[in-house]
Every structure is written in structure tokens, then in C-alpha cells.
Enzyme design. Structure first.
Site, PDB file in Angstrom:
ATOM      1  N   GLY A  99      16.603   1.047  -4.020  1.00  0.00           N
ATOM      2  CA  GLY A  99      15.776   2.227  -3.751  1.00  0.00           C
ATOM      3  C   GLY A  99      15.979   2.764  -2.354  1.00  0.00           C
ATOM      4  O   GLY A  99      15.033   3.157  -1.669  1.00  0.00           O
ATOM      5  N   ASN A 101      17.623   5.463  -1.250  1.00  0.00           N
ATOM      6  CA  ASN A 101      17.932   6.876  -1.016  1.00  0.00           C
ATOM      7  C   ASN A 101      16.762   7.638  -0.392  1.00  0.00           C
ATOM      8  O   ASN A 101      16.924   8.764   0.061  1.00  0.00           O
ATOM      9  CB  ASN A 101      18.360   7.574  -2.314  1.00  0.00           C
ATOM     10  CG  ASN A 101      17.311   7.464  -3.393  1.00  0.00           C
ATOM     11  OD1 ASN A 101      17.216   6.417  -4.034  1.00  0.00           O
ATOM     12  ND2 ASN A 101      16.522   8.500  -3.609  1.00  0.00           N
ATOM     13  N   SER A 102      15.560   7.028  -0.355  1.00  0.00           N
ATOM     14  CA  SER A 102      14.413   7.717   0.243  1.00  0.00           C
ATOM     15  C   SER A 102      13.441   6.694   0.811  1.00  0.00           C
ATOM     16  O   SER A 102      13.572   5.489   0.597  1.00  0.00           O
ATOM     17  CB  SER A 102      13.705   8.581  -0.812  1.00  0.00           C
ATOM     18  OG  SER A 102      13.144   7.750  -1.817  1.00  0.00           O
ATOM     19  N   GLY A 103      12.461   7.217   1.540  1.00  0.00           N
ATOM     20  CA  GLY A 103      11.353   6.391   2.010  1.00  0.00           C
ATOM     21  C   GLY A 103      11.756   5.253   2.930  1.00  0.00           C
ATOM     22  O   GLY A 103      12.692   5.351   3.718  1.00  0.00           O
ATOM     23  N   ILE A 104      11.024   4.155   2.796  1.00  0.00           N
ATOM     24  CA  ILE A 104      11.255   2.987   3.644  1.00  0.00           C
ATOM     25  C   ILE A 104      12.662   2.439   3.437  1.00  0.00           C
ATOM     26  O   ILE A 104      13.315   2.002   4.380  1.00  0.00           O
ATOM     27  CB  ILE A 104      10.203   1.887   3.337  1.00  0.00           C
ATOM     28  CG1 ILE A 104       8.799   2.369   3.718  1.00  0.00           C
ATOM     29  CG2 ILE A 104      10.518   0.597   4.069  1.00  0.00           C
ATOM     30  CD1 ILE A 104       7.681   1.539   3.135  1.00  0.00           C
ATOM     31  N   GLY A 105      13.136   2.482   2.185  1.00  0.00           N
ATOM     32  CA  GLY A 105      14.480   1.987   1.883  1.00  0.00           C
ATOM     33  C   GLY A 105      15.545   2.740   2.655  1.00  0.00           C
ATOM     34  O   GLY A 105      16.485   2.140   3.189  1.00  0.00           O
ATOM     35  N   SER A 228       3.097  -5.965  -0.985  1.00  0.00           N
ATOM     36  CA  SER A 228       1.980  -5.166  -0.471  1.00  0.00           C
ATOM     37  C   SER A 228       0.749  -6.041  -0.328  1.00  0.00           C
ATOM     38  O   SER A 228       0.542  -6.973  -1.106  1.00  0.00           O
ATOM     39  CB  SER A 228       1.672  -4.021  -1.434  1.00  0.00           C
ATOM     40  OG  SER A 228       0.475  -3.386  -1.048  1.00  0.00           O
ATOM     41  N   TYR A 261       0.267  -2.229 -10.526  1.00  0.00           N
ATOM     42  CA  TYR A 261       0.992  -2.265  -9.247  1.00  0.00           C
ATOM     43  C   TYR A 261       0.638  -3.536  -8.469  1.00  0.00           C
ATOM     44  O   TYR A 261       1.517  -4.265  -8.001  1.00  0.00           O
ATOM     45  CB  TYR A 261       0.657  -1.023  -8.422  1.00  0.00           C
ATOM     46  CG  TYR A 261       1.299  -1.003  -7.052  1.00  0.00           C
ATOM     47  CD1 TYR A 261       2.642  -0.630  -6.892  1.00  0.00           C
ATOM     48  CD2 TYR A 261       0.571  -1.363  -5.923  1.00  0.00           C
ATOM     49  CE1 TYR A 261       3.228  -0.616  -5.640  1.00  0.00           C
ATOM     50  CE2 TYR A 261       1.158  -1.349  -4.667  1.00  0.00           C
ATOM     51  CZ  TYR A 261       2.490  -0.972  -4.523  1.00  0.00           C
ATOM     52  OH  TYR A 261       3.077  -0.970  -3.276  1.00  0.00           O
TER      53      TYR A 261
END
Length: 320
Positions: A99, A101-105, A228, A261
Site C-alpha cells: 500500500g 502509493n499513498s498515505g503513510i506507505g 493501531s 477494523y
């Protein structure tokens, strides 16, 4: 301020405190030394697109008798990934980030790549993965980054990714299981499992199993599970204290997105702990990490209520 051309080191003394510092070692990542037409040495920072005649290593000076601050003193809630990695040379290290390609990754991939690591962005969409690769190369043209297809909602895709990676005959020093989904409506994957459970936990579990031999051969190596703090608000045992498998991949009637989640994040931690117990004697450590509360990324896009909550929390939380 003094220079030793024999040792190729510089040293300076603070005019007030008298503390001595020295500059040594390689240039920071992204910097290169050039010579102008007059024979004068100057330095180019490809990452921030700037040029200076001052040795950038002066910014990375080390005290001759440093008193090491504790981690608690050194880093705080405003510390960036680039600051954490400052001065670290990751060249020769191979990293997979799911993951990415965006965000924290993406921020993780960029930070590691700008410090010399060879980073593979394992993404569901190859097009978005390649866009992310281009953004990193735009910051430093020498970054070693590549996108590969990985859809955690398909165990066959996980298997194909692992085979494709192994065919490259590369070591694997860091595997960061970062991809995740949050607040999604109930749906089943092609494998017949509830999507949040499979994407957040089971897909990563399978990926680690398939790459375990490469990690062991590459030791010292590490696995990082992005979990989390919300794992605390969940339970995966029945009333008699046994693991209840029906809670892991619930039916539509029993499904609540937030609870699904939280359970998947609890599974991440239990898996990481057991993985560390089994593999640390072989030089492979595993850690789970809480990335920060309500960080404004694309993870909340499934329902407008979650988006509103993340927007309201934004001024009080860490940025990407």
C-alpha cells in the site's frame, strides 16, 4: 575552523562554548560534489534543488564527546520520517512496502528511498504505484524504486507477487505490512472471506509466510506490521475464552465496520508477536506499530462520517 586534507575531515570549535565538532564520512543522501570552471568545489542537493559552496556535512556534525540523548529526548510528536533517518545509509537494503502509493506507505517509501534503500512499492493498482515511483524519482533521480502489483483481497495475487519478487533473486531486509482498509461496507473477497479481515490481516499473514525464507536468508532483517491502538477495543474470543473464528470473518448480519477494523488490528499484533518469537532466533525481528491517531490519509474515504471525523481531528494530529 580547520581542515585536514590528509584525513579529508573538517573540524570547528564553537566560539562561545568551545565545543569541538568534526565533519567526516559520506555526503548526505541526495547530495553530490561538483567542481566549477574555476576549480572551486561546490555541492548540489538534488532532493531540494539547491546549490551551495558550504559543505552540507556541517549540518550533520558530530560532537567529539557526544552525550547521547535518550530516544524520548531526541524525537517528539512533530518529528518527521526524514529526521528519524538523518545520517543513516540504507544503500544495499531491499524493502517491500504494501500500500505504498499513498498515505503513510508513500511517505515511508519516499523516506527510505531518499536514504539509499531499494524500495518495492507493492500496490493494488500498478498505475497508481508507478505514479508514486515517479513522484519519488522527481525528488531524487537516483532513487531505487519500483512498483509491483499486489492485491491483498486475492490470495492468488499475494502468491503471484511473492513468486515475482523471488524471481528477482534479491535479498529482503525490511518488509512493511502497511496496506489497510477502514470503515468499508461488508463485502466478501474472491476467496470468500470478509474483506477487512483479509486485506488487513490474512493477506499480510500469507505474504509473510511466502517470504519468510528470503527474510531468514537476508538476516538481519525485520518485519513491521502497521497496526493501531484501536486494537484494544475488540475481542476475538467466545464466552469460554476460546478463539471464535466466526468473529474474524463475520456474516453481513454480524458485521460492524469499526469492530472489523479493530479485530484485524488485534490480529496484526498477535501475529507480529508470535512471528518475533519464532524468527528472532534466526535474525529476523518483528514489530507492530501504532502510526498515530486519526492521521489524515485516504483510509477514511469509505463513509462521509469518517471523513468528517478525520477533518475535525486534523489540526490536532500528525501530518503525513
Amino acid at each position: 575552523f580547520s581542515c585536514s586534507h590528509l584525513e579529508e575531515k573538517t573540524q570547528w570549535e564553537h566560539p562561545k562554548s568551545g565545543k569541538r565538532k568534526r565533519v567526516a564520512g559520506d555526503l548526505p543522501y541526495g547530495w553530490e560534489q561538483e567542481t566549477d570552471e574555476n576549480g572551486q568545489v561546490y555541492f548540489v542537493d538534488h532532493i531540494n534543488k539547491r546549490t551551495t559552496y558550504l559543505d552540507p556535512r556541517l549540518a550533520f556534525t558530530v560532537e567529539d564527546n557526544p552525550v547521547k540523548p535518550t530516544t524520548r529526548q531526541k524525537y517528539d510528536g512533530n518529528t518527521t520520517a526524514m529526521e528519524i533517518l538523518q545520517g543513516r545509509d540504507l544503500s544495499g537494503k531491499v524493502v517491500i512496502i504494501t500500500g505504498a502509493n499513498s498515505g503513510i506507505g508513500f511517505e515511508t517509501a519516499k523516506s527510505l528511498a531518499l536514504h539509499g534503500a531499494c524500495v518495492i512499492l507493492a500496490c493494488r493498482s500498478l498505475a497508481r504505484g508507478n505514479d508514486a515511483v515517479q513522484r519519488i524519482l522527481g525528488e531524487w533521480h537516483k532513487a531505487k524504486v519500483e512498483a509491483m502489483t499486489l492485491d491483498l483481497a486475492s490470495l492468488q495475487s499475494v502468491q503471484h507477487f511473492a513468486e515475482a519478487f523471488k524471481s528477482k533473486n534479491l535479498p529482503l531486509h525490511i518488509l512493511i505490512c502497511n496496506a489497510g482498509m477502514f470503515g468499508a461496507p461488508w463485502s466478501l473477497t474472491e476467496d470468500g472471506l470478509e474483506s477487512t479481515f483479509q486485506v488487513n490481516h490474512l493477506g499480510h499473514f500469507y505474504l509473510v509466510q511466502l517470504l519468510e525464507d528470503v527474510l531468514r536468508q537476508s538476516s538481519p532483517a525485520r518485519v513491521v506490521m502497521v497496526s493501531s491502538e484501536s486494537h484494544r477495543f475488540s475481542e476475538i474470543k467466545d464466552s469460554s475464552g476460546k478463539l471464535d473464528f466466526s468473529l474474524l470473518s463475520p456474516s453481513k448480519k454480524e458485521y460492524w465496520a469499526m469492530l472489523a477494523y479493530n479485530r484485524s488490528k488485534l490480529c496484526n499484533i498477535l501475529f507480529s508477536n508470535e512471528l518475533n518469537r519464532r524468527l528472532s532466533p534466526h535474525g529476523v525481528t518483528s514489530n507492530s506499530v501504532h502510526p498515530g491517531n486519526m492521521i489524515y490519509s485516504s483510509i477514511h474515504h469509505n463513509w462521509w462520517v469518517y471523513t468528517l471525523l478525520f477533518i475535525l481531528a486534523r489540526p490536532f494530529t500528525k501530518s503525513m
